[in-house]
Design an enzyme around this catalytic site. Structure first.
Site, PDB file in Angstrom:
ATOM      1  N   LYS A 235       0.771  -0.177  22.016  1.00  9.82           N
ATOM      2  CA  LYS A 235       0.440  -0.172  23.433  1.00  9.82           C
ATOM      3  C   LYS A 235       1.571   0.466  24.246  1.00  9.82           C
ATOM      4  O   LYS A 235       2.717   0.509  23.786  1.00  9.82           O
ATOM      5  CB  LYS A 235       0.244  -1.612  23.930  1.00  9.82           C
ATOM      6  CG  LYS A 235      -0.931  -2.353  23.333  1.00  9.82           C
ATOM      7  CD  LYS A 235      -0.963  -3.779  23.864  1.00  9.82           C
ATOM      8  CE  LYS A 235      -2.132  -4.565  23.300  1.00  9.82           C
ATOM      9  NZ  LYS A 235      -3.429  -4.113  23.828  1.00  9.82           N
TER      10      LYS A 235
ATOM     11  N   ARG B 189     -11.291  -8.343  17.035  1.00 10.66           N
ATOM     12  CA  ARG B 189     -12.622  -8.415  16.412  1.00 10.66           C
ATOM     13  C   ARG B 189     -12.517  -8.532  14.897  1.00 10.66           C
ATOM     14  O   ARG B 189     -13.407  -9.099  14.255  1.00 10.66           O
ATOM     15  CB  ARG B 189     -13.457  -7.205  16.829  1.00 10.66           C
ATOM     16  CG  ARG B 189     -12.915  -5.856  16.390  1.00 10.66           C
ATOM     17  CD  ARG B 189     -13.412  -4.708  17.252  1.00 10.66           C
ATOM     18  NE  ARG B 189     -12.798  -4.735  18.574  1.00 10.66           N
ATOM     19  CZ  ARG B 189     -13.089  -3.864  19.539  1.00 10.66           C
ATOM     20  NH1 ARG B 189     -13.979  -2.916  19.330  1.00 10.66           N
ATOM     21  NH2 ARG B 189     -12.488  -3.950  20.713  1.00 10.66           N
TER      22      ARG B 189
END
Length: 526
Positions: free
Chosen positions: A302, A376
């Site tokens: 990130k 996920r």
């Protein structure tokens, strides 16, 4: 952990008002009478304030404060506007107006016979939260730094009282539990015994919300996967049964998707299973939470700006933990199992790479397109494990899953996805009843095609378009046919950029009240 402010309930004692040293708050119905027993000077000041332009402009739940009120020894008198026909939201906001000003003193609340006095008390407790355990400030009148007492009491577990990480053994200790005066509230109302009894379940809810907020607010060098698991294991003391599955057990179960996320971290990946068996022989409701204790994005790292907030990426697991705590404390007559996947997503020589293909516990293969779409992968294995082991009546997962849901809904609503209309409607109704924003978003085959992979059964991201929906479509592939399921993306509501009606700036604990209400209304034996 941080505990809600101590609230005691008693009959109104007019003789205590004038000499009370601290704060006094009064619930005032527009056009109604002021509580009896007020000193004449105070009564005149209060009437003048309520009759002023500012007083007349007060909306239900809003407050007007008089500093050092005439005729009283109190530091402040808070006048809170609340009609008798107020809504639950307005009553909680009225309590929040009081709770935001608690400080470190004793507050008297005059609620009279207001029918929603119990909701006012809950608002006080929720808004009175303060997470300043790691702050050291100069003590007044002393040039040396010292611990500044905070409104609530704090209990420190042995492993949570020290700031530490794998590279530092000499991190500073967190401040000890305050020994000086802390906030407390005396709630004066008609029928205090009945009110105190009705407030017991609300106290359990507040405790669960605080537990979640603490977990989300903790820094990642304190709340490691091991520390998180230890805090959950400690809830056996309140009646939960808690199992901690370690990496070797997860590998034996085939949870390669989850393990792949954490393989670049020094913190071991874990799955924690919390059982509350308060019902009969019925199948349990399963709650599943994403618990990424820190998310760098992995190899798909990130940007640096804002990465410090990725301590909140375990927010879904925090909500599940808070709900389970609440259910145990209020002895809920339902069977609920809470499962959380605890990992840390770090870049390392052993870290998962873009282009890797992993096999899930279900047996499906997943091409990892972006290692920052890791939540996920964690949920996929835990969802499958929850269904195959417990055969639940329904499954609800919570996760700070996508930034896309913030683009869609901002910070006022969580995104709700479901394969079952009745379950979705129940969640939305519970959220509305508790004043927690939620909005249903779609699922459908056109979105599912976006996660088709050239090399594997699926890929873990479908790109920027409909990002929160394709994430939900991914999760739906790990739900067995016929199992009611809902996914709640709480990325926008877990740690909003500003204070909310019932929480100071920081973690909100969104979802604890909604899911507790869902269990209360739909899963408890009547």
């Amino acid at each position: 952990m941080t505990h809600p402010v101590e609230i005691t309930f008693t009959e109104t004692a007019a003789d205590r008002l004038a000499g009370h040293q601290g704060r006094v708050a009064m619930i005032v119905a527009p056009g109604g009478d002021l509580p009896p027993g007020l000193p004449d000077a105070t009564r005149q000041a209060a009437w003048r304030a309520m009759d002023s332009r500012a007083g007349k402009a007060l909306k239900p739940g809003a407050a007007l404060e008089l500093a050092f009120p005439a005729g009283m020894e109190a530091d402040a008198l808070t006048l809170v506007a609340l009609p008798d026909d107020a809504t639950v939201d307005q009553a909680r906001k009225a309590g929040a107006a009081i709770g935001a000003k608690l400080g470190k003193t004793h507050t008297l609340v005059l609620a009279g016979a207001h029918p929603l006095a119990n909701e006012v008390a809950l608002g006080i407790a929720l808004r009175g939260y303060d997470f300043s355990v790691y702050q050291t400030k100069p003590v007044e009148g002393d040039g040396d730094a010292g611990a500044d007492p905070i409104p609530q009491s704090i209990t420190h577990e042995p492993d949570t009282a020290v700031l530490a990480d794998a590279q530092a053994d000499s991190a500073p200790e967190a401040p000890a539990e305050p020994v000086s005066e802390k906030a407390r509230v005396t709630f004066m109302a008609e029928g205090p015994e009945a009110l105190a009894k009705s407030a017991q379940d609300a106290a359990a809810v507040a405790e669960g919300v605080f537990f979640t907020r603490d977990l989300v607010n903790e820094p990642a060098n304190v709340l490691t996967t091991s520390d998180f698991a230890d805090r959950l294991k400690a809830m056996e003391e309140i009646g939960l049964t808690v199992e901690v599955l370690e990496e070797d057990q997860l590998a034996e179960l085939g949870m390669r998707a989850l393990l792949g996320v954490g393989q670049g971290s020094e913190s071991p990946s874990k799955v924690v299973v919390m059982h509350w068996n308060g019902g009969g022989d019925e199948a349990p409701l399963a709650l599943v939470g994403k618990g990424v204790v820190f998310d760098t994005g992995g190899i798909s790292i990130k940007p640096a700006a804002g990465m410090e907030e990725m301590t909140m990426d375990m927010g879904g697991a925090g909500v599940v933990a808070g709900v389970m705590r609440t259910l145990a404390l209020r002895r809920a007559k339902a069977n609920v199992v809470g499962l959380v996947g605890l990992v840390e997503n770090m870049p390392d020589g052993r870290a998962q790479r873009p282009g890797d293909i992993v096999r899930s516990m279900k047996g499906d293969t997943i091409e990892v397109i972006n290692t920052d779409a890791e939540g996920r992968l964690v949920l996929a294995d835990v969802l499958w494990y929850a269904q195959t082991r417990f055969n639940p009546s329904a499954v609800i997962d919570l996760a700070t899953l996508t930034g896309a849901v913030i683009i869609a809904l901002g910070h006022d609503n969580a995104g709700v996805f479901a394969n079952d209309d009745a379950l979705a409607d129940s969640i939305l109704a519970a959220a509305k009843a508790e004043g927690e924003g939620a909005w249903r978003l779609p699922l459908g085959q056109p979105y599912d095609t976006l996660i088709k992979s050239r090399l594997a059964d699926m890929k873990n991201t479908g790109g920027r378009a409909a990002g929160s929906i394709t994430a939900a479509q991914f999760l739906q592939r790990f739900i067995r046919k016929g199992t009611p399921w809902a996914h709640i993306d709480i990325a926008g509501v877990a740690l909003p950029p500003a204070a909310t009606d019932l929480a100071p700036k920081g973690a909100t604990g969104w979802g604890v009240m909604t899911l507790d209400r869902l269990v209360r209304d739909g899963y408890e034996a009547k």
